[in-house]
Write a protein that holds these residues in place. Structure first.
Motif, mmCIF file in Angstrom:
data_model
loop_
_atom_site.group_PDB
_atom_site.id
_atom_site.type_symbol
_atom_site.label_atom_id
_atom_site.label_comp_id
_atom_site.label_asym_id
_atom_site.label_seq_id
_atom_site.Cartn_x
_atom_site.Cartn_y
_atom_site.Cartn_z
ATOM 1 N N SER A 82 0.832 -1.210 0.000
ATOM 2 C CA SER A 82 0.000 0.000 0.000
ATOM 3 C C SER A 82 0.869 1.264 0.000
ATOM 4 N N PRO A 83 0.495 2.265 -0.819
ATOM 5 C CA PRO A 83 -0.627 2.277 -1.759
ATOM 6 C C PRO A 83 -0.261 1.597 -3.071
ATOM 7 N N THR A 85 -0.148 0.922 -6.956
ATOM 8 C CA THR A 85 -0.135 1.778 -8.144
ATOM 9 C C THR A 85 0.018 0.898 -9.379
ATOM 10 N N GLN A 118 -9.580 -2.794 -7.066
ATOM 11 C CA GLN A 118 -9.941 -1.374 -6.951
ATOM 12 C C GLN A 118 -9.033 -0.629 -5.970
ATOM 13 N N GLU A 119 -8.237 -1.375 -5.190
ATOM 14 C CA GLU A 119 -7.298 -0.731 -4.270
ATOM 15 C C GLU A 119 -6.132 -0.073 -5.020
ATOM 16 N N MET A 120 -5.920 -0.435 -6.274
ATOM 17 C CA MET A 120 -4.860 0.167 -7.078
ATOM 18 C C MET A 120 -5.344 1.482 -7.677
ATOM 19 N N LYS A 121 -4.556 2.523 -7.557
ATOM 20 C CA LYS A 121 -4.883 3.786 -8.193
ATOM 21 C C LYS A 121 -4.796 3.625 -9.719
ATOM 22 N N GLN A 122 -5.779 4.153 -10.413
ATOM 23 C CA GLN A 122 -5.847 4.078 -11.883
ATOM 24 C C GLN A 122 -5.785 2.629 -12.372
ATOM 25 N N TRP A 123 -6.437 1.758 -11.621
ATOM 26 C CA TRP A 123 -6.389 0.336 -11.970
ATOM 27 C C TRP A 123 -7.041 0.051 -13.320
ATOM 28 N N GLU A 151 -17.281 3.795 -12.982
ATOM 29 C CA GLU A 151 -15.843 3.935 -12.853
ATOM 30 C C GLU A 151 -15.074 3.622 -14.130
ATOM 31 N N ARG A 240 -12.738 5.918 1.039
ATOM 32 C CA ARG A 240 -12.848 5.909 -0.428
ATOM 33 C C ARG A 240 -13.446 7.201 -0.960
ATOM 34 N N ASP A 242 -13.721 10.081 0.929
ATOM 35 C CA ASP A 242 -13.203 11.219 1.687
ATOM 36 C C ASP A 242 -14.318 11.913 2.465
#
Length: 456
Positions: A82-83, A85, A118-123, A151, A240, A242
């Protein structure tokens, strides 16, 4: 090479998770590896069994002769990366190919299983690149219902198909018992076996179908299910999206669990929370409700209308993702057995009609007298109702029996259907007939075990 990723891949051993309880969710035959393949996406709430459904698919591939070196599994929720990418994803494929080469494998195509992607940014853009450039068969899982709609509607339109996985159904729960196969031999059950099945159904409505809650002492199961709701509030809603007021999100989650099977009024919830000293507004609550639905904690069932020009002012009903989690997370006495019975029926309808568009399962109020029908399976856009289903705890009380039957008779007349289904939590089974139409009264637990139209 990313040594952390390499170590995680080396740690994984499918034997650690055996025996793998098979789930009834059918993902179809595995596609031969190739670039541009259709991605299969398993979505559902956290801890509902998505990872094990991927393990089940991996097991099937091994039994079909696919070498273990060609199968890659990686969980992107692992806190060690984490995080996550796109660079993390590239490192996973690099380390996987390195390990396959070390094992002497000559891979013509690979099978990729990515958990909680979905935990990956820009997955979504990363996965599109992998799909287009890799000879692979790809499965992913995620805890968001929007993975294939809002999404990634642009990136993946027509390139992926989703499969919704809910917690154990009553049938799946029975298969976990030592004599599960024998128990499911119905539909004719002896009095002794029928009594046992009813007792197991009562337990199902109390404990629910989350896999890890099965077999635990009651107090531990309650604590576990409560922690699942807290996890959704924290990870899938507050972090997720904010959310600036997590106290409101937690309070709304508890209220939704208690409203399981009932109509929801955001105005009333707003007033109640303000009275408790929690400042909020209806628009804010509406956003939170959408986030909880996205995270699979709850579902909204809205009014079915035979006329697209009609705008219903009826408030939607809320159904929890599992009857056990609703009971464990609501105030004492707030989630009665009758509510959880309707919840179990609703969830089974979702399982049996996975391909229906949004609104395919709705409720109905008759035009003449406004009688309520719990569930209508149909298509409002096509102005067609296919099935009418009423659910009640018992028909022993004469007033209850009259109320449920008159609603179904009137709805049958207005929709033109010839048959309605009345599911009872307890009591006898029978058939009512009137003017060429009929109502089939069936035991809810038998219907949950039977895929036929009437459950009898």
């Amino acid at each position: 090479m990313n040594q952390t990723v390499l170590g995680i891949l080396q740690e994984f051993d499918l034997d650690t998770y055996r025996p793998i309880v098979p789930r009834s969710l059918n993902l179809g035959n595995a596609l031969p590896p190739r670039a541009g393949n259709l991605v299969k996406v398993v979505t559902g709430m956290r801890r509902s069994g998505k990872s094990y459904r991927l393990f089940q698919e991996m097991d099937a591939l091994l039994e079909a002769g696919v070498p273990a070196e060609a199968i890659c599994y990686f969980n992107f929720e692992d806190d060690r990366i984490s995080p996550a990418t796109p660079q993390t994803g590239d490192a996973v494929l690099e380390a996987f190919r390195y390990l396959a080469q070390q094992a002497g494998a000559n891979l013509d195509g690979i099978y990729l299983f990515f958990d909680e992607l979905q935990e990956m940014k820009q997955w979504d853009s990363w996965l599109r690149r992998i799909v287009d450039t890799t000879k692979a068969t790809i499965y992913i899982s995620g805890s968001s219902s929007k993975m294939l709609s809002t999404e990634i509607s642009t990136e993946f339109r027509g390139r992926a198909i989703d499969f919704e996985l809910l917690p154990f159904s009553f049938r799946e729960r029975l298969t976990m018992t030592p004599d599960g196969a024998e128990l499911l031999k119905g539909p004719h059950f002896s009095p002794r076996l029928g009594a046992r099945m009813r007792a197991m159904f009562d337990e199902y409505l109390t404990r629910g179908g989350f896999p890890a809650a099965q077999g635990l002492p009651t107090s531990q199961a309650i604590a576990l299910l409560q922690s699942y709701v807290q996890r959704v509030v924290t990870r899938d809603v507050v972090e997720r999206h904010d959310i600036a007021r997590p106290r409101v999100a937690a309070a709304l989650a508890r209220r939704l669990m208690g409203l399981n099977g009932k109509q929801i009024s955001l105005r009333k919830i707003e007033n109640d929370l303000r009275s408790a000293g929690i400042a909020t507004g209806r628009a804010y609550l509406a956003d939170l409700l959408a986030y909880f639905e996205e995270a699979y904690l709850v579902f909204q069932v809205k009014e079915f209308s035979l006329s697209l020009s009609e705008k219903s002012t009826t408030r939607p009903k809320i159904y929890a993702v599992d009857p056990g989690i609703a009971l464990a997370s609501s105030r004492a006495g707030a989630c009665e057995r009758g509510q959880r019975l309707k919840d179990a029926v609703y969830l089974e309808l979702r399982r049996r009609h996975p391909s229906m568009r949004d609104g395919g399962i709705s409720m109905l109020h008759t035009k003449q007298h406004g009688y309520e029908i719990d569930f209508v399976v149909g298509d409002a856009l096509e102005q067609e109702a296919f099935r009418l289903i009423q659910v009640t705890e018992s028909m022993e009380d004469e007033k209850t029996a009259q109320r449920e039957l008159r609603a179904l008779w009137e709805a049958l007349d207005e929709t033109g259907l010839e048959e309605g289904l009345l599911l009872v939590g307890s009591g006898h089974e029978t058939i009512y007939e009137n003017n060429g139409r009929r109502i089939v009264q069936a035991s809810a637990w038998k219907w949950l075990l039977d895929d036929s139209e009437t459950g009898m």
